[in-house]
Design a protein around this motif. Structure first.
Motif, mmCIF file in Angstrom:
data_model
loop_
_atom_site.group_PDB
_atom_site.id
_atom_site.type_symbol
_atom_site.label_atom_id
_atom_site.label_comp_id
_atom_site.label_asym_id
_atom_site.label_seq_id
_atom_site.Cartn_x
_atom_site.Cartn_y
_atom_site.Cartn_z
ATOM 1 N N ARG A 75 -6.117 66.233 44.432
ATOM 2 C CA ARG A 75 -6.068 67.748 44.059
ATOM 3 C C ARG A 75 -6.636 68.064 42.669
ATOM 4 O O ARG A 75 -6.439 68.119 41.423
ATOM 5 C CB ARG A 75 -4.525 68.387 43.766
ATOM 6 C CG ARG A 75 -4.433 69.701 45.437
ATOM 7 C CD ARG A 75 -3.597 70.534 44.724
ATOM 8 N NE ARG A 75 -2.116 69.962 45.600
ATOM 9 C CZ ARG A 75 -1.148 70.848 44.437
ATOM 10 N NH1 ARG A 75 -0.699 70.925 43.357
ATOM 11 N NH2 ARG A 75 0.314 69.849 45.823
ATOM 12 N N SER A 76 -6.339 66.196 42.015
ATOM 13 C CA SER A 76 -6.392 66.159 40.657
ATOM 14 C C SER A 76 -6.612 64.378 40.446
ATOM 15 O O SER A 76 -6.149 63.693 41.510
ATOM 16 C CB SER A 76 -5.630 65.997 39.961
ATOM 17 O OG SER A 76 -5.279 65.923 38.510
ATOM 18 N N PRO A 77 -7.981 63.721 39.620
ATOM 19 C CA PRO A 77 -8.206 62.258 38.795
ATOM 20 C C PRO A 77 -6.649 62.166 38.582
ATOM 21 O O PRO A 77 -6.451 60.936 38.133
ATOM 22 C CB PRO A 77 -9.229 62.500 38.474
ATOM 23 C CG PRO A 77 -9.602 63.587 38.129
ATOM 24 C CD PRO A 77 -8.398 64.505 38.489
ATOM 25 N N LEU A 78 -5.531 62.605 37.567
ATOM 26 C CA LEU A 78 -5.008 62.117 37.253
ATOM 27 C C LEU A 78 -3.398 62.110 37.602
ATOM 28 O O LEU A 78 -2.594 62.713 38.339
ATOM 29 C CB LEU A 78 -3.906 63.822 36.061
ATOM 30 C CG LEU A 78 -2.547 63.642 35.945
ATOM 31 C CD1 LEU A 78 -2.874 62.490 34.258
ATOM 32 C CD2 LEU A 78 -2.996 65.121 35.010
ATOM 33 N N CYS A 79 -3.109 60.514 37.552
ATOM 34 C CA CYS A 79 -2.130 59.972 38.248
ATOM 35 C C CYS A 79 -1.290 59.250 37.273
ATOM 36 O O CYS A 79 -1.226 59.067 35.925
ATOM 37 C CB CYS A 79 -2.699 59.024 38.938
ATOM 38 S SG CYS A 79 -4.019 59.653 40.099
ATOM 39 N N VAL A 80 0.230 59.127 38.069
ATOM 40 C CA VAL A 80 1.062 58.487 37.198
ATOM 41 C C VAL A 80 1.322 57.065 37.286
ATOM 42 O O VAL A 80 1.753 56.088 38.334
ATOM 43 C CB VAL A 80 2.299 58.822 37.523
ATOM 44 C CG1 VAL A 80 3.872 58.404 36.984
ATOM 45 C CG2 VAL A 80 2.908 60.577 37.105
ATOM 46 N N ALA A 81 1.254 56.015 36.285
ATOM 47 C CA ALA A 81 1.202 54.665 36.015
ATOM 48 C C ALA A 81 2.742 54.474 35.888
ATOM 49 O O ALA A 81 3.682 54.655 35.854
ATOM 50 C CB ALA A 81 0.656 54.180 34.347
ATOM 51 N N PRO A 82 2.801 52.805 37.035
ATOM 52 C CA PRO A 82 4.173 51.769 36.756
ATOM 53 C C PRO A 82 4.870 52.426 35.585
ATOM 54 O O PRO A 82 4.909 51.654 34.452
ATOM 55 C CB PRO A 82 4.066 51.161 37.550
ATOM 56 C CG PRO A 82 2.900 50.853 37.728
ATOM 57 C CD PRO A 82 1.643 52.171 36.832
ATOM 58 N N CYS A 83 6.153 52.208 35.692
ATOM 59 C CA CYS A 83 6.766 52.612 34.032
ATOM 60 C C CYS A 83 8.270 52.187 35.010
ATOM 61 O O CYS A 83 8.747 52.781 35.324
ATOM 62 C CB CYS A 83 7.210 53.866 33.868
ATOM 63 S SG CYS A 83 6.457 54.019 32.361
ATOM 64 N N ILE A 109 2.114 55.803 40.860
ATOM 65 C CA ILE A 109 2.535 54.180 41.020
ATOM 66 C C ILE A 109 4.244 53.761 41.284
ATOM 67 O O ILE A 109 4.705 53.709 39.598
ATOM 68 C CB ILE A 109 1.670 53.117 40.475
ATOM 69 C CG1 ILE A 109 0.136 53.457 40.760
ATOM 70 C CG2 ILE A 109 2.022 52.197 40.496
ATOM 71 C CD1 ILE A 109 -0.811 52.803 40.046
ATOM 72 N N LEU A 110 4.979 53.865 41.713
ATOM 73 C CA LEU A 110 6.172 53.288 41.499
ATOM 74 C C LEU A 110 6.708 51.593 40.847
ATOM 75 O O LEU A 110 6.376 50.493 41.821
ATOM 76 C CB LEU A 110 7.300 53.299 42.450
ATOM 77 C CG LEU A 110 8.239 53.151 42.692
ATOM 78 C CD1 LEU A 110 9.369 54.222 41.450
ATOM 79 C CD2 LEU A 110 9.782 52.875 43.642
ATOM 80 N N SER A 111 7.419 51.340 40.147
ATOM 81 C CA SER A 111 7.512 50.418 39.492
ATOM 82 C C SER A 111 8.176 49.210 40.060
ATOM 83 O O SER A 111 9.014 50.405 40.431
ATOM 84 C CB SER A 111 8.306 50.663 38.361
ATOM 85 O OG SER A 111 8.414 48.898 37.430
ATOM 86 N N ALA A 317 -10.106 57.382 38.687
ATOM 87 C CA ALA A 317 -8.698 58.371 38.763
ATOM 88 C C ALA A 317 -7.856 57.778 37.229
ATOM 89 O O ALA A 317 -8.559 56.932 36.685
ATOM 90 C CB ALA A 317 -7.275 57.740 39.771
ATOM 91 N N VAL A 318 -7.239 58.694 36.659
ATOM 92 C CA VAL A 318 -7.300 58.026 35.452
ATOM 93 C C VAL A 318 -5.318 57.917 34.868
ATOM 94 O O VAL A 318 -3.981 59.301 35.846
ATOM 95 C CB VAL A 318 -6.486 59.388 34.589
ATOM 96 C CG1 VAL A 318 -6.590 59.341 32.658
ATOM 97 C CG2 VAL A 318 -8.722 58.729 34.161
ATOM 98 N N PHE A 319 -4.106 56.648 34.534
ATOM 99 C CA PHE A 319 -3.035 56.945 35.019
ATOM 100 C C PHE A 319 -2.515 57.150 33.216
ATOM 101 O O PHE A 319 -2.930 56.665 32.218
ATOM 102 C CB PHE A 319 -2.916 56.000 35.670
ATOM 103 C CG PHE A 319 -2.919 55.763 36.844
ATOM 104 C CD1 PHE A 319 -4.169 55.250 37.644
ATOM 105 C CD2 PHE A 319 -2.078 55.712 38.155
ATOM 106 C CE1 PHE A 319 -4.549 55.724 38.668
ATOM 107 C CE2 PHE A 319 -2.553 55.562 39.627
ATOM 108 C CZ PHE A 319 -3.745 55.799 40.175
#
Ligand SMILES: Cc1cc2nc3c(=O)[nH]c(=O)nc-3n(C[C@H](O)[C@H](O)[C@H](O)COP(=O)(O)O)c2cc1C
Ligand SMILES: CCCCC(=O)C(=O)O
Length: 383
Positions: A75-83, A109-111, A317-319
């Motif tokens: 739904r969006s190119p905004l995503c979550v980076a691993p932390c 993305i899960l760390s 996409a952007v994280f």
């Protein structure tokens, strides 16, 4: 943790609030970069060197951010980076983040260094959302292989190999604060480990090793394109995404070795200090990739127009990493949702004001660079 009375209306507000809420050593771990933090600062400053060239009167009564990421609708190119360690920010940790991303409908993305077992994180999501597992390869390869098997069984749809951290960067604030995570938190992905790596399960169990040493001692710094990627290929059919690429040369190698996508990243300025800002490295990599492989980016994204600039320069996409931690610190799942909603709202408004109705209409025609060097690398306009 109490939400403070200030109503956050942008990511910088959330950052200020999180700074007030979090213990100073946690704040230091989350926000600091390596050495003199030149790259950390530049990740954000560099966005300001690109200005937008908006188009007018293009009927922006309907704007959609629907796109595809690794071949799947998002739904969006905004995503979550691993932390690492979301529970440092809020007791609900990665489950709260997972629910927030599931309501947003993109990719989490899960760390490896999650404070919640990977099975619980994906179980909190939904099938519409992609979950990718971030991997560090250890000297004891059985540890990495076991994590991969669990990620496969749990339904993670890709592996993200972080390639910019053969050793942990030198984060001065963490050294000064003698940062070590509190003993009540556990790196739950390691709890069942049958190998000697299980000693990391309670983070600072022995107390005689710093967090950085634990990482440095266990990680396999001998990993190479030839051996490392071939080994991964030989044990898993999951797509492999390499995170931490900053050059055209490595883009070529990633393609040659069968990687499925690239994340342009300098690890949020936490590894090698003095690299190009991610947004400045992006055009070179997009050009080298030449549509053969998807290119994503992270580092310094704090506004909707940052997302537009990254997409205009060729990212699929952007994280974001720290903004999610700020949201979690502010108000757990609702706070992480707020982070994503603020950025999503800014993205949609920014697209409308720039004359873009769809993600495909965000092209390099939107970019005016104040950065002469980068200008030469900007891909040709799409429109
Ligand atoms: C506190 C913290 C922990 C991180 N842990 C990981 C990790 O476990 N694995 C990884 O590949 N990257 C890790 N990163 C790097 C992020 O994935 C990402 O590359 C970077 O932070 C993006 O920049 P941003 O924080 O400006 O959005 C971490 C970053 C932060 C701030
Ligand atoms: C040993 C911690 C690794 C997490 C990480 O990648 C980071 O802090 O940047």
């Amino acid at each position: 943790m109490q939400a403070t009375p200030i109503l956050p209306v942008c990511i910088d507000d959330l950052e200020h609030i999180a700074k007030d809420i979090l213990p100073s050593a946690t704040w230091g771990y989350y926000t600091s970069g390596a050495n003199h933090e030149q790259t950390l600062r530049d990740n954000r400053d560099a966005f300001k060197r690109y200005r937008l060239r908006p188009r007018m009167l293009r009927d922006v009564s309907k704007v959609t951010t629907t796109t595809t990421i690794l071949g799947k609708k998002a739904r969006s190119p905004l995503c979550v980076a691993p932390c690492a360690m979301h529970k440092l920010a809020h007791p609900d940790g990665e489950v709260a983040t997972s629910k927030a991303v599931a309501s947003h409908g993109s990719v989490m993305i899960l760390s490896t260094y999650s404070t919640t077992a990977l099975e619980k994180v994906i179980a909190a999501g939904n099938p519409e959302t992609q979950y990718w597992f971030q991997l560090y390869v250890y000297k004891d390869r059985r540890v990495s292989e076991k994590l991969i098997r669990r990620a496969e069984a749990a339904g993670f749809s890709a592996l993200v190999l972080t390639v910019d951290a053969p050793y942990l960067g030198r984060r001065l604030l963490d050294s000064r604060n003698k940062f070590s995570p509190p003993p009540h938190l556990r790196l739950e992905n390691f709890i069942d480990s049958t190998t000697d790596f299980s000693s990391i399960d309670s983070l600072e169990k022995s107390g005689d090793e710093t967090f950085g040493e634990t990482f440095g001692n266990r990680g396999d710094a001998s990993l190479s394109w030839e051996e490392g990627i071939a080994w991964l290929r030989s044990i898993t059919a999951l797509p492999i995404i390499v995170k931490g690429i900053l050059t055209a040369e490595d883009t070529e190698l990633a393609i040659k070795h069968g990687c499925s996508a690239i994340i342009v990243s300098n690890h949020g300025g936490r590894q090698l200090d003095g690299t190009l800002a991610s947004i400045d490295a992006l055009p070179e990599i997009v050009e080298a990739a030449g549509n053969r492989i998807e290119v994503y980016m992270d580092g310094g994204v704090r506004t909707g127009t940052d997302i537009i600039k990254a997409l205009a320069l060729g990212a699929q996409a952007v994280f974001v990493a720290r903004p999610i931690l700020y949201g979690l610190a502010y108000n757990g799942e609702d706070g992480a949702r707020l982070t994503l909603r603020l950025l999503q709202d800014e993205l949609e408004l920014g697209m409308a004001l720039a004359g873009c109705r769809t993600i495909d209409e965000i092209g390099s025609h939107l970019i005016h660079s104040l950065h002469k060097q980068a200008c030469n690398n900007i891909p040709k306009p799409k429109l």
